[in-house]
Design a protein around this motif. Structure first.
Motif, PDB file in Angstrom:
ATOM      1  N   GLY A 270       0.802  -1.210   0.000  1.00 37.99           N
ATOM      2  CA  GLY A 270       0.000   0.000   0.000  1.00 37.99           C
ATOM      3  C   GLY A 270       0.838   1.263   0.000  1.00 37.99           C
ATOM      4  N   VAL A 271       2.153   1.120  -0.175  1.00 35.33           N
ATOM      5  CA  VAL A 271       3.075   2.263  -0.189  1.00 35.33           C
ATOM      6  C   VAL A 271       3.388   2.618  -1.636  1.00 35.33           C
ATOM      7  CG1 VAL A 271       5.358   3.101   0.480  1.00 35.33           C
ATOM      8  CG2 VAL A 271       4.079   1.592   2.021  1.00 35.33           C
ATOM      9  N   ALA A 272       3.193   3.875  -1.998  1.00 36.57           N
ATOM     10  CA  ALA A 272       3.375   4.287  -3.393  1.00 36.57           C
ATOM     11  C   ALA A 272       4.753   4.867  -3.661  1.00 36.57           C
ATOM     12  CB  ALA A 272       2.307   5.307  -3.784  1.00 36.57           C
ATOM     13  N   ASP A 273       5.420   5.383  -2.616  1.00 38.73           N
ATOM     14  CA  ASP A 273       6.735   6.014  -2.783  1.00 38.73           C
ATOM     15  C   ASP A 273       7.711   5.399  -1.790  1.00 38.73           C
ATOM     16  OD1 ASP A 273       6.052   8.232  -4.743  1.00 38.73           O
ATOM     17  OD2 ASP A 273       4.645   8.676  -3.118  1.00 38.73           O
ATOM     18  N   ALA A 274       8.678   4.666  -2.309  1.00 42.99           N
ATOM     19  CA  ALA A 274       9.640   3.978  -1.443  1.00 42.99           C
ATOM     20  C   ALA A 274      10.760   3.405  -2.297  1.00 42.99           C
ATOM     21  CB  ALA A 274       8.953   2.861  -0.657  1.00 42.99           C
ATOM     22  N   ILE A 275      11.784   2.900  -1.622  1.00 46.25           N
ATOM     23  CA  ILE A 275      12.828   2.132  -2.295  1.00 46.25           C
ATOM     24  C   ILE A 275      12.498   0.657  -2.126  1.00 46.25           C
ATOM     25  CG2 ILE A 275      15.273   1.468  -2.243  1.00 46.25           C
ATOM     26  CD1 ILE A 275      15.937   4.316  -1.416  1.00 46.25           C
ATOM     27  N   VAL A 276      12.483  -0.071  -3.227  1.00 48.22           N
ATOM     28  CA  VAL A 276      12.178  -1.502  -3.200  1.00 48.22           C
ATOM     29  C   VAL A 276      13.463  -2.289  -3.397  1.00 48.22           C
ATOM     30  CG1 VAL A 276      10.908  -3.391  -4.283  1.00 48.22           C
ATOM     31  CG2 VAL A 276       9.853  -1.137  -4.083  1.00 48.22           C
ATOM     32  N   ILE A 277      13.688  -3.260  -2.521  1.00 54.05           N
ATOM     33  CA  ILE A 277      14.830  -4.162  -2.650  1.00 54.05           C
ATOM     34  C   ILE A 277      14.273  -5.566  -2.837  1.00 54.05           C
ATOM     35  CG2 ILE A 277      16.944  -5.039  -1.594  1.00 54.05           C
ATOM     36  CD1 ILE A 277      17.075  -2.539   0.093  1.00 54.05           C
ATOM     37  N   ASP A 278      14.467  -6.094  -4.025  1.00 50.86           N
ATOM     38  CA  ASP A 278      14.005  -7.449  -4.344  1.00 50.86           C
ATOM     39  C   ASP A 278      15.220  -8.371  -4.340  1.00 50.86           C
ATOM     40  OD1 ASP A 278      12.821  -9.754  -5.297  1.00 50.86           O
ATOM     41  OD2 ASP A 278      12.842  -9.101  -7.379  1.00 50.86           O
ATOM     42  N   ILE A 279      15.325  -9.201  -3.320  1.00 56.75           N
ATOM     43  CA  ILE A 279      16.459 -10.112  -3.187  1.00 56.75           C
ATOM     44  C   ILE A 279      16.012 -11.492  -3.647  1.00 56.75           C
ATOM     45  CG2 ILE A 279      18.244 -11.026  -1.663  1.00 56.75           C
ATOM     46  CD1 ILE A 279      17.730  -8.725   0.223  1.00 56.75           C
ATOM     47  N   GLY A 280      16.545 -11.922  -4.756  1.00 58.66           N
ATOM     48  CA  GLY A 280      16.195 -13.221  -5.305  1.00 58.66           C
ATOM     49  C   GLY A 280      17.231 -14.271  -4.963  1.00 58.66           C
ATOM     50  N   GLY A 281      17.338 -15.261  -5.822  1.00 61.01           N
ATOM     51  CA  GLY A 281      18.297 -16.323  -5.587  1.00 61.01           C
ATOM     52  C   GLY A 281      19.663 -16.014  -6.159  1.00 61.01           C
ATOM     53  N   THR A 282      19.704 -15.108  -7.158  1.00 61.73           N
ATOM     54  CA  THR A 282      20.953 -14.811  -7.844  1.00 61.73           C
ATOM     55  C   THR A 282      21.367 -13.356  -7.691  1.00 61.73           C
ATOM     56  OG1 THR A 282      20.407 -16.498  -9.495  1.00 61.73           O
ATOM     57  CG2 THR A 282      22.138 -14.925 -10.071  1.00 61.73           C
ATOM     58  N   THR A 283      20.417 -12.438  -7.827  1.00 61.51           N
ATOM     59  CA  THR A 283      20.722 -11.007  -7.742  1.00 61.51           C
ATOM     60  C   THR A 283      19.715 -10.285  -6.856  1.00 61.51           C
ATOM     61  OG1 THR A 283      19.379 -10.509  -9.692  1.00 61.51           O
ATOM     62  CG2 THR A 283      21.733 -10.967 -10.067  1.00 61.51           C
ATOM     63  N   SER A 284      20.085  -9.060  -6.505  1.00 60.80           N
ATOM     64  CA  SER A 284      19.164  -8.140  -5.839  1.00 60.80           C
ATOM     65  C   SER A 284      18.934  -6.964  -6.765  1.00 60.80           C
ATOM     66  CB  SER A 284      19.746  -7.642  -4.513  1.00 60.80           C
ATOM     67  OG  SER A 284      19.858  -8.683  -3.576  1.00 60.80           O
ATOM     68  N   ASP A 285      17.662  -6.642  -7.006  1.00 63.82           N
ATOM     69  CA  ASP A 285      17.291  -5.518  -7.860  1.00 63.82           C
ATOM     70  C   ASP A 285      16.709  -4.422  -6.989  1.00 63.82           C
ATOM     71  OD1 ASP A 285      17.962  -6.893 -10.297  1.00 63.82           O
ATOM     72  OD2 ASP A 285      16.114  -8.037 -10.061  1.00 63.82           O
ATOM     73  N   VAL A 286      17.242  -3.219  -7.137  1.00 58.59           N
ATOM     74  CA  VAL A 286      16.855  -2.115  -6.269  1.00 58.59           C
ATOM     75  C   VAL A 286      16.426  -0.930  -7.128  1.00 58.59           C
ATOM     76  CG1 VAL A 286      17.562  -0.636  -4.355  1.00 58.59           C
ATOM     77  CG2 VAL A 286      18.585  -2.903  -4.613  1.00 58.59           C
TER      78      VAL A 286
END
Length: 481
Positions: A270-286
């Motif tokens: 429900g947050v529209a403005d933020a930094i997203v850190i997606d940590i997967g199995g191989t890389t992290s996408d920010v």
């Protein structure tokens, strides 16, 4: 009867799938990605459909949205690509920088068929640099056919201003003289800048045969599961492109993975403005969320070492994931330090990680050793050196803090949304520099698939205006098409 949407996201380690009913996540699964991609997709979709049946949820699957990194991975790995001939409509202009001039040598060797600088092209105001020469073009077409190349890019100087003037006319001549040709017109892929737009068109065209095989495999896999509904792929900006359109524009799906994660994170939190850190199995996408959508890159973007200018999210990727290999290295001073990534076990984590009975120390093993995660057999990591574990944890958090600092646009701390199965690597109770708050929303493990399921349609317009006749503010006002 209820209507369901299925979202699928194919990562380097896991393939995730969710089923949405309106704004509710009904069921989800996380399956290991397979080498051929499509088997993993079929397995993930089969799993969520099975959950629907087990829970006796009646309804209709109205669409399947798939996000995949298959095409960009092929480009990065220089595999399954075809040779491309480039016809640049330029007259006497731009000849100092020919097509493929800034391609990495290994990629140029694979995809460069030939290039032809011919009459045509426009000035910035739409006037011709030179007129098209039909006989010259027919000679060019015969040469390309004799070379055995059937994938062709047509790129004209300033062609997005008036594509019907030259690029589309040349395409008509090609199709009349060379019926089997496959064409990419640069104005349909990139923006104004010639080299970056031409590069984007080349990448698009060299991937088309692989795209046809992949999309057809997705279609067959879904049909085998009894799904006859439309299926779409997700684009770089978080919106959808039909399977039929994807056959013509595979480059539009390059960055769909990180974008899906960011869209999913915004929806789930429900947050529209933020930094997203997606940590997967191989890389992290920010990346940064602005109004619920990823912030778009404002400059040229390099893909596989090639400068392009099509729509891409402003996302930074680092080699940190659950499968990241952890090892000690000796510095120049003789001291041992811990390195985490960038190499990864990828989808082999469940065979090679220590907690799964393997022999490779991974970031997941560190998370289990610290008690942040319950996976596999913890007994396999109880004997790890505690100083090694501590240094690895510190290194992981330092990597996260560094990447937060790189994507921020101001010195103020920002809210952080953690998503992806690899979030077990981060201690939420630990103070993280640059973060005003840390939130891990419900269903964070499959935020990427949720983002795919939420995909919407979109469009973009690129135009040149004269500031002699209007002010900059007036030129910035959206116009009705």
């Amino acid at each position: 009867m209820a209507q369901f949407s299925v979202g699928v996201d194919v990562g380097g380690t896991n393939t995730d799938a969710v089923v949405l009913r309106a704004d509710q996540v009904v069921c989800w699964t996380k399956q290991v990605t397979t080498a051929d991609v499509t088997t993993g997709v079929a397995r993930a979709v089969r799993a969520v459909l099975g959950q629907l049946r087990d829970r006796d949820l009646q309804g209709t699957i109205c669409r399947v949205n798939i996000g995949t990194t298959h095409f960009v991975n092929a480009l990065v790995q220089r595999r399954d690509l075809v040779r491309v001939a480039v016809v640049r409509l330029c007259g006497s202009a731009s000849r100092a920088l020919p097509p493929f001039c800034d391609f990495p040598p290994d990629l140029k060797k694979v995809v460069c068929g030939s290039y032809h600088l011919v009459n045509g092209g426009l000035q910035f105001d739409g006037q011709e640099i030179s007129s098209l020469d039909e006989e010259e073009l027919k000679t060019c077409i015969r040469t390309i056919r004799e070379e055995g190349v059937r994938n062709v890019v047509i790129a004209g100087v300033f062609s997005p201003i008036a594509p019907q003037r030259h690029e589309e006319k040349v395409a008509e001549i090609f199709r009349a003289e060379f019926p089997d040709v496959s064409l990419t017109l640069s104005h349909e892929v990139g923006q104004i800048g010639l080299l970056e737009r031409e590069n984007a068109a080349i990448l698009n065209e060299c991937l088309k045969p692989l795209c046809h095989r992949t999309v057809e495999a997705f279609r067959q896999a879904l049909n085998a599961l009894g799904l006859t509904c439309p299926f779409y792929l997700t684009q770089n900006d978080g919106t959808l492109i039909s399977a039929e359109q994807t056959l013509e524009y595979p480059v539009r799906t390059f960055a769909s993975g990180p974008t899906n994660s960011m869209r999913g994170a915004a929806f789930l939190s429900g947050v529209a403005d933020a930094i997203v850190i997606d940590i997967g199995g191989t890389t992290s996408d920010v990346g940064c969320l602005k109004g619920g959508f990823p912030r778009q890159a404002s400059t040229r973007v390099k893909v596989g070492g090639v400068s392009t200018n099509f729509r891409m999210p402003d996302v930074l990727s680092i080699g940190l994931g659950g499968g990241s290999i952890v090892k000690q290295i000796q510095g120049a001073d003789g001291k041992l330090t811990v390195q985490v990534g960038p190499t990864s076990t990828g989808y082999r984590l469940v065979r090679e990680g220590l907690v799964f009975g393997g022999s490779t120390l991974t970031a997941t093993d560190i998370a289990v050793a610290t008690g942040h995660a319950q996976l596999g057999d913890p007994g396999h990591v109880t004997g790890l050196d505690q100083e090694l574990v501590r240094q690895a944890v510190d290194r992981i958090h330092h990597m996260v803090e560094e990447v937060i600092d790189q994507v921020k646009l101001s010195g103020e701390d920002q809210p952080i949304l953690l998503v992806g199965g690899g979030t077990i690597l981060v201690d939420e109770k630990r103070n993280i520099s640059g973060a005003s708050s840390i939130q891990k929303p419900q269903h964070y493990q499959v935020a990427n698939a949720v983002g795919a399921a939420l995909g919407q349609v979109s469009g973009t317009v690129d135009r040149v205006v004269s500031l002699v006749q209007m002010s900059r503010d007036e030129a910035s006002v959206p116009q009705t098409l």
